[in-house]
Structures are given as structure tokens and as C-alpha cells.
Design an enzyme around this catalytic site. Structure first.
Site, PDB file in Angstrom:
ATOM      1  N   GLU A 197     -17.219  -3.421  25.445  1.00 38.03           N
ATOM      2  CA  GLU A 197     -16.414  -4.630  25.561  1.00 38.03           C
ATOM      3  C   GLU A 197     -15.235  -4.641  24.593  1.00 38.03           C
ATOM      4  O   GLU A 197     -14.129  -5.060  24.956  1.00 38.03           O
ATOM      5  CB  GLU A 197     -17.275  -5.879  25.314  1.00 38.03           C
TER       6      GLU A 197
ATOM      7  N   HIS B 257     -28.236 -14.634  26.104  1.00 38.53           N
ATOM      8  CA  HIS B 257     -27.148 -14.488  27.059  1.00 38.53           C
ATOM      9  C   HIS B 257     -26.472 -15.807  27.403  1.00 38.53           C
ATOM     10  O   HIS B 257     -25.473 -15.811  28.125  1.00 38.53           O
ATOM     11  CB  HIS B 257     -27.667 -13.834  28.345  1.00 38.53           C
TER      12      HIS B 257
ATOM     13  N   HIS C 128       0.845  -1.189   0.000  1.00 40.75           N
ATOM     14  CA  HIS C 128       0.000   0.000   0.000  1.00 40.75           C
ATOM     15  C   HIS C 128       0.882   1.242   0.000  1.00 40.75           C
ATOM     16  O   HIS C 128       1.275   1.727   1.066  1.00 40.75           O
ATOM     17  CB  HIS C 128      -0.902  -0.001   1.236  1.00 40.75           C
TER      18      HIS C 128
ATOM     19  N   HIS D 275      -4.046   3.250  -3.486  1.00 41.38           N
ATOM     20  CA  HIS D 275      -4.214   2.772  -2.112  1.00 41.38           C
ATOM     21  C   HIS D 275      -3.490   1.452  -1.875  1.00 41.38           C
ATOM     22  O   HIS D 275      -2.670   1.347  -0.958  1.00 41.38           O
ATOM     23  CB  HIS D 275      -5.696   2.603  -1.778  1.00 41.38           C
TER      24      HIS D 275
END
Length: 679
Positions: free
Chosen positions: A419, A481, A39, A270
Site C-alpha cells: 500500500e 479491518h 546538512h 551530517h
């Protein structure tokens, strides 16, 4: 050549800095061209910003890449790795030779496609998955402030810089990270955003209309916009942002592939080499008459002087360190080496012994809390936290004070409902040094944390995840859960230790193993429901360190071996008792850590597993169990998602009971007998 962008008043680049930046550009472009892969666009576009940062601000000494009080530089846009490799070579990092640049992306080189921590000196963290570097840097900046609160400006006083791209800021983790950093007022964190307005697909306008300045400002950051090719404007802005009391975002408006006549400013530059014709035209456009990988001696000397500039600061730091008293020096050394001290080990042995004497029937999350109560008093470098589940994970102890904005002397972080950022920040804390981090959430939410957990495993970091509510045993919260596939998914990550202790004693032993695993992250999968302490002999050696061990051996030769983890070990013990009444000799093996068991030699594994049919028992999908059960074995566990009901009913409805284990064992024994008879 692009038209100069003027969004901040300043003079045009000085000739010497122009040449220095061009050296970075062409080393990057030449390496990508030689590799036929890479790149080039980002390194060419950000060369001016990086040149100013290294030559005027970054505190480092190329001769000592690991000097503790150096500034940290995180290349969050890791695809632009040649920007960093070129800078490391130019400033004189001994491992980054010109030959290494020529071996970019080749087997065994120090110049892999994306920066890898521990592989290349000068690389502070592994990056590539976008946004991870930015979030990891938040942890580094937090660790710096916390160490500073303990040891003062004379010993801890450095910045964390981040080079980030559009992709880093589009990824969801960036929102969590910038929100956390803004809340904590991490004023030593400066993000240099490569605003080139190009992604792989094309212009960023195809997919994003965010005003990043307003976004960061809303999260409590100081923000500034600058022409990314105006050296004086860049320097002025960085100098100003180093004085703020908030984290800083500097939006650097750049041209991707700067200098490439037909490709600059487009997605074509890129992620692909320029090609021989384009790179020749770029040399002409930027007045760079040198051959590939050639840097004139006077220019290289300027860069090498940059690499040596921090030597005075390093020597000054070393002198201040040597003047410390013995106690303070040892305390700082322990912190920098993330040493917990022998007192923590003594505390673990003591609480394990207490569990054996008292035999408490408690959830393993509660046992973990009692372990933490003991060791946090003995280990001040243990840094806790939770993603807004402190009172469910039970991760906060009486010895810990909370880290707050501007008050960093505590040892517990409220990460909020973030998280992913928590997991990445813990990586940054571990990388920076000073603390051994642990953080809590529910096991089902490990999916949010997984990309950062994977990077911790790849880097070999001692990061401990406390993940409670580990099965259908959590009960009424239901299948959203209740983790059923998560154990299998986490066990699939190389170099990650997944512990699922069966009782309070194994919980203490699991903490012991996790703290000793200095080059591996660990996950402690802990129960919500109470579990009995199982009968066993109290061994001087930690049996959990072997991954699996025989908990109960029958008096006669085995007819069957029952292997279980966590809450299901008690079910296996019950089933063994029932089988014994039927004249079937059943051994019980507790297997709290598959990864440690797999490391044992064949003789040990064979002794533990035995030659009889094997039954695996776990309230989760089968996953990696097959490698331990063999062709004659069977698995008693989950085959789908859970449901909302009390835990006991769920175990009965899903057939994870002692009676089901007995039936599976009898079928396996009969099947083996039938096969033997047929043979």
C-alpha cells in the site's frame, strides 16, 4: 583528506571535474554556514557522483525545466537539498540565483530546507521523509515506460535517476518500492546510493548490517559498487547500467563531508554547519582559495555549458513532436497534460442519470465499479490499480489490460500487498505526467499509505485513492479491518478531499469531483454493504461539489437538522420520518465532503446547517464533527473500536440507529427549550 577508495578500476578525477565538484561542495557548505542550519555532509560527499551524472549523462535543458522528455532526478535524501540547489544554480536555472543560495532555509526563498515540488523549478518531487523519493521515482519510471509503449522512442525515451542515502534504504517503504520496480523490470530507473556509512546517531553499524547489493539483487535489480570519488569509475558504471534490462543500483562508497579535515567521515558533519574554522581548513585542504559563494568565471562557464548541453536534444524532440499528425499530437498533448477529455464527463453524466432512473440498491464500491466501467472506456489516460484487493475494491474494468514486466501498454497495475509503495508510486506517476492514477485498498489500511498521501496533498497532485470497506458496516472481519478513526485522521490532512458518498448517485458525483480536482488528491471512502438510492431532485449542477447539501427539507420550519455521511444518510432519512410522525420537523443534510463544504461561503453553510439543533451521524469517531454541530448539537457514532459480527447487529449494538438519532434529536430540542426558558 581521506584515503582514496578503490573498489572499481578507474583513473583518479580529472582536474576540471575536481574543480566542478568542489564548486558544488563549497556552495553547499557556504549556504549551510550562512543559514546556521542544514546538512552539509551529504552534498560534500556526493558532489563527485552528481558532477559526473550532470556533466556526462543527465538529459535536461536548464532553460526549459519542464521539457517532457528530460531525465528525472529525484533527491530522495532530501536533507541534502543544497546539493540539488547548487547544481541548479551552476547549470543555469534562472530561478536559482546566487541570492537564493544565500537565502537557504529562509522565509520565501526558493531554497527551503528540503526540496519542494512546485516551489523550486528543477525539483521533480518533494522529499525529506526518507524513502519517499525512491518510491516516488518508481512511479516516474513506470510512467515513462508506459508512455513509451504508447508513443515510441522518438517521443518518450528518458531515465529516472535517484540519489538515495542509508536512511532511504532502511525505511520500510524501500523494500516495497524496490520489489515492485524489480518485478516490473523498470530498466530506466538508476539509483545512486550514497554509501557513506553514517547516520545521525553515528556509524550505520550501530543499527544496520544489511548487504544492500544482495538485497537489491534478490529483488531483480542489476547492482554495482563503485568508489564515489573516482570520476571515471563512476562514469563507466553509469554507462554500463544504462544498458541493462533491469533497474539498477549503484552503491557509491563515499566519505560524508568530504574534505573537512576533522569532521569528514563522522556524524558531526551530517546535520550541522561546519563552523568558520573548519570551513576555512576545508578550503585549504581542497585548494579552494575563493570567498564564500564565489565561483570563478571559467568554472561557472563549464557548468553553464552542462546546463545548455541538452538544448540540442530538446529541439530535436520538439521537431519530432511538430511532425506528428494532428490526431497523434493531440493525443500526446492530452497525455502529457493528464487530460481525460470531455468524453469522460459525458460518461459520468450518463451513468449518474442511469442510477437515478434505476435506483440500484448496491454497495458504493459496486457503484464505483460501474462508474469506472463507463469512464475507463472514455478516458485512456486513467490508470488504475490496487494493492492486491482488486476484487474487493472493484477497481479493474473490462476496458483495462494489466501492466506486466516488459509489457507496459496496459492501464491497470497490480501493486501487490504494497500500500505504501502504491501510494508513493501514484504520486510519481502524477508528477511525471501522462496518466491520472487511482489505486484501491481498504480504508483501514490508509495508515500504510498515509505518509505518501500527505506528500500528495503537500504537492497538490491529482491522485485518487479508492478505499472500500469504510466502516463497521464491513461486518465480520472485525475491529482490525473496521476503520473508526481513519476518517478523522484523513480529514486532518490539509488539501486532501475525503469523500464518503451515501449512494450510487453520490458515488458518481464524488468521482466527478475527484477527477476535476487537478491540484488536490482525493479519497473515496466506499461501503461494502448495499445502500439504497435516496430520494432527491435530479439537479443539473453536482450538489456534492458543495461538500454538503440539503437532501430533505421539512414543509415547516426546522426543529432539528440531521447531518450524515455515507451509509448513515439512510439512517438519518429514516430518523427524519420517525421524527415527523412525532410532530418534529427534521431536515436531512448529506455531507459527503467536509473539505468542500468548508470552502463554501458563510451564507451557503448557514442555509444548509440551519439555526436548529444539529445531530451528526457517522459510523466513526467524532473527529471534526464538532465544528458543524455547535454547542447545542450531538453526535451519534463510534467512541471506540468495532467488533466481529454481522453489520446489522454491529449498528444496533453500537447505537447507530434511527431510534438512537431520534432520541438524540429529542434531547437536543428539549435542552434548547430549557435554555431558552431559563434565559
Amino acid at each position: 583528506m581521506p584515503t582514496p577508495i578503490t573498489t572499481t578500476t578507474g583513473s583518479r578525477p580529472q582536474p576540471s571535474l575536481v574543480a566542478m565538484a568542489n564548486a558544488v561542495r563549497f556552495l553547499a557548505a557556504d549556504a549551510v554556514e550562512k543559514a546556521k542550519s542544514g546538512h552539509p555532509g551529504m552534498p560534500m560527499g556526493m558532489a563527485d557522483v552528481a558532477t559526473v551524472l550532470f556533466s556526462r549523462f543527465l538529459k535536461f535543458d536548464a532553460a526549459e525545466p519542464d521539457w517532457p522528455d528530460r531525465d528525472r532526478l529525484v533527491l530522495s535524501a532530501g536533507h541534502g537539498s543544497m546539493l540539488l540547489y547548487a547544481l541548479l544554480h551552476l547549470t543555469g536555472y534562472s530561478a536559482m540565483t546566487l541570492d537564493e543560495l544565500k537565502r537557504f532555509r529562509q522565509w520565501g526563498s526558493k531554497t527551503p530546507g528540503h526540496p519542494e515540488y512546485g516551489h523550486t523549478p528543477g525539483v521533480e518531487t518533494t522529499t525529506g521523509p526518507l524513502g519517499q523519493g525512491l518510491a516516488t521515482a518508481v512511479g516516474m519510471a513506470l510512467a515513462e515506460r508506459m508512455l513509451n509503449a504508447r508513443f515510441g522512442d522518438d517521443l518518450v525515451d528518458h531515465f529516472t535517476y535517484v540519489i538515495a542515502g542509508d536512511g532511504c534504504l532502511m525505511e520500510g517503504i524501500s523494500h516495497e518500492a524496490i520489489s515492485l520496480a524489480g518485478h516490473l523490470k523498470l530498466s530506466r530507473l538508476i539509483v545512486l546510493y550514497d554509501d557513506n556509512q553514517i547516520t545521525i546517531d553515528g556509524a550505520t553499524s550501530l543499527s544496520c548490517s544489511d548487504d544492500q547489493l544482495i538485497r537489491f539483487l534478490a529483488s531483480g535489480w542489476s547492482v554495482h559498487r563503485v568508489d564515489g570519488h573516482d570520476h571515471e569509475a563512476i562514469a563507466k558504471t553509469i554507462a554500463e547500467e544504462r544498458e541493462t534490462n533491469r533497474p539498477s543500483l549503484i552503491v557509491c562508497r563515499t566519505v560524508i563531508g568530504y574534505g573537512a579535515p576533522t569532521r569528514q567521515g563522522t556524524e558531526k558533519v551530517h546535520g550541522a554547519p561546519l563552523g568558520s574554522d573548519e570551513i576555512a581548513k576545508t578550503r585549504e585542504a581542497l585548494h579552494w582559495p575563493y570567498a564564500p559563494f564565489e565561483v570563478p568565471e571559467d568554472l561557472l562557464a563549464r557548468w553553464r555549458a552542462v546546463g545548455a548541453r541538452g538544448r540540442v536534444a530538446r529541439h530535436g524532440w520538439m521537431e519530432r513532436f511538430e511532425r506528428l499528425g494532428d490526431f497523434e499530437r493531440e493525443r500526446l498533448e492530452d497525455a502529457l497534460n493528464s487530460e481525460l477529455g470531455c468524453e469522460a464527463g459525458f460518461a459520468l453524466r450518463e451513468i449518474e442519470s442511469r442510477f437515478a432512473d434505476e435506483r440500484p440498491k448496491i454497495a458504493t464500491r459496486q457503484a464505483s465499479q460501474q462508474v469506472l466501467e463507463a469512464i475507463t472506456q472514455a478516458a485512456p489516460n486513467l490508470l488504475g490499480g490496487s494493492a492486491d484487493l482488486t476484487h474487493s475494491n472493484l477497481t479493474l474494468t473490462r476496458a483495462q489490460q494489466t501492466v506486466r514486466p516488459g509489457a507496459y501498454g496496459g492501464s491497470y497495475v497490480h501493486y501487490g500487498i504494497r500500500e505504501h509503495a502504491m501510494a508513493a508510486a501514484m504520486n510519481g506517476i502524477a508528477l511525471h505526467g501522462g496518466f491520472v492514477p487511482y489505486g484501491g485498498t481498504f480504508l483501514a489500511f490508509s495508515d500504510y499509505s498515509r505518509p505518501a498521501i500527505r506528500l500528495a496533498a503537500l504537492m497538490g497532485l491529482r491522485v485518487i485513492h479508492v478505499m472500500t470497506h469504510d466502516s463497521i458496516g464491513l461486518g465480520e472481519d472485525g475491529p482490525t479491518h473496521q476503520p473508526v478513526e481513519h476518517l478523522a485522521a484523513l480529514r486532518a490532512i490539509p488539501n486532501l478531499l475525503v469523500f464518503r458518498p451515501a449512494d450510487a448517485i453520490e458515488t458518481a458525483q464524488a468521482w466527478d469531483c475527484a477527477l476535476r480536482a487537478t491540484r488536490q488528491p482525493s479519497i473515496l471512502c466506499l461501503s461494502r454493504q448495499a445502500l439504497p438510492v435516496l430520494d432527491r431532485d435530479f439537479a443539473a449542477e453536482n450538489p456534492l461539489a458543495f461538500g454538503a447539501y440539503v437532501l430533505a427539507e421539512p414543509a415547516n420550519a426546522r426543529d432539528v437538522t440531521l447531518i450524515a455521511t455515507g451509509s448513515e444518510v439512510a439512517i438519518a432519512m429514516d430518523a427524519a420520518g420517525q421524527l415527523g410522525k412525532r410532530g418534529i420537523a427534521a431536515a436531512v443534510v448529506s455531507a459527503p465532503c467536509f473539505e468542500l463544504f468548508a470552502k463554501q461561503d458563510g451564507a451557503y453553510r448557514a442555509k444548509v446547517l440551519g439555526g436548529a439543533p444539529r445531530i451528526g451521524i457517522e459510523a466513526a469517531v467524532e473527529g471534526a464533527w464538532a465544528r458543524f454541530l455547535g454547542d447545542d448539537g450531538a453526535f451519534v457514532g463510534m467512541t471506540g473500536f468495532g467488533a466481529s459480527a454481522p453489520a446489522g447487529e454491529l449498528y444496533a449494538q453500537f447505537g447507530i440507529t434511527a431510534e438512537a438519532v431520534v432520541a438524540a434529536a429529542e434531547r437536543a430540542i428539549e435542552r434548547v427549550k430549557a435554555q431558552s426558558a431559563a434565559a
